[in-house]
Design a protein around this motif. Structure first.
Motif: not given
Ligand SMILES: C[S@@+](CC[C@H](N)C(=O)[O-])C[C@H]1O[C@@H](n2cnc3c(N)ncnc32)[C@H](O)[C@@H]1O
Length: 274
Positions: A182-192, A194-203
């Motif tokens: 879910r980190w790769a998606l926006l915090d939007d319940p409808e949006d699917l 991929i908006s950023r890297s799954y591998f981005d560990r920046n907090a």
């Protein structure tokens, strides 16, 4: 760069899963120390306890649910028989999960960093204010330590947190968190998208206009979680990815039936203390 000096990157229409900067705040990606994350969350959850419980209190009442899907411990039985066992909940909020375990005959301690969350709990429940990073309990003093979306998403050093949970535990450590994908998606319940890297560990970090940290979230990949469990001296027994049940038509923040039918929203890790 110091631990508390994140790179200043502003991210368009983003918000945290529970937070949401708003006002004069800024949203950044970077790193924070465990101490400043804990201080921020003590304030944030104290200030938002009433609002959170007004919104989700009914859904949480009288059960131990592992996530917004609404899948419960009564269905999954990850803890096994609980009657007579000593169980510690970390990041318990108002302690609804602990309350359910108590009704099943367990000896339960509900702990949370937020006094306002704990105050909303049942007065008959043993409640302890504590940072999940540094628990005020003796070595191997409980059978099971668990958390349903408490503490871990908000603390930077997952391996250190899990070492601490393993230290106080004789048998099982079980925790649920937002599913890493879910980190790769926006915090939007409808949006699917991929908006950023799954591998981005920046907090994810929110700051106020005085540049103080006010809210954080921390991402680990599935591999990071497995590594954190193993490095804490535990063995991984199961990763459970609950499917969204047809009976649940409710949207909870960024978790919704629309997304939940297609991709997992929660990961539950079951680890055995060796
Ligand atoms: C999303 S709520 C989950 C609470 C409860 N499990 C529930 O389902 O309502 C997250 C909880 O984690 C707690 N928390 C945040 N940081 C913490 C920390 N460092 N130590 C202990 N608890 C923390 C918050 O105060 C809050 O009650």
């Amino acid at each position: 760069m110091q631990a508390d000096e994140p790179q200043t990157i502003r991210w368009g229409r983003e918000k945290g899963q529970f937070g949401g900067a708003g006002g004069a705040g800024v949203i950044e990606r970077g790193s924070v120390s465990p101490a400043s994350a804990a201080a921020a969350h003590r304030r944030w959850w104290d200030e938002h306890a009433r609002e959170y419980l007004a919104e989700h209190g009914d859904a949480l009442a009288n059960r131990l649910q592992w996530g917004p899907e609404g899948v419960s411990e009564a269905e999954l039985g990850l803890m096994g028989a609980v009657a007579g066992r000593t169980i510690l909940e970390v990041g318990s909020g108002a302690g609804q999960c602990s309350q359910w375990l108590r009704s099943q005959g367990a000896h339960v301690i509900a702990s949370d960093i937020s006094l306002e969350m704990l105050r909303a709990g049942d007065p008959g429940l043993l409640r302890v204010q504590a940072d999940g990073f540094l628990l005020p309990f003796a070595d191997q003093s409980v059978d099971i330590t668990f958390s349903s979306y408490g503490a871990l998403p908000f603390l930077p050093d997952a391996p250190a947190v899990l070492r601490e949970w393993a230290r106080v535990t004789r048998d099982l450590v079980i925790f649920s968190v937002t599913h890493p994908m879910r980190w790769a998606l926006l915090d939007d319940p409808e949006d699917l998208t991929i908006s950023r890297s799954y591998f981005d560990r920046n907090a994810y970090i929110e700051r106020n206009d005085k540049h103080e940290v006010t809210y954080t979230e921390h991402h680990r990949t599935i591999g990071d979680w497995v590594g954190a469990i193993v490095s804490a001296g535990m063995s991984l027994e199961q990763i459970v990815e609950p499917e969204w049940p047809d009976r649940n038509t409710e949207t909870w923040g960024a978790w919704s039936p629309a997304r939940g039918k297609l991709i997992p929203g929660t990961a539950i890790f079951v680890a055995k203390v060796k």
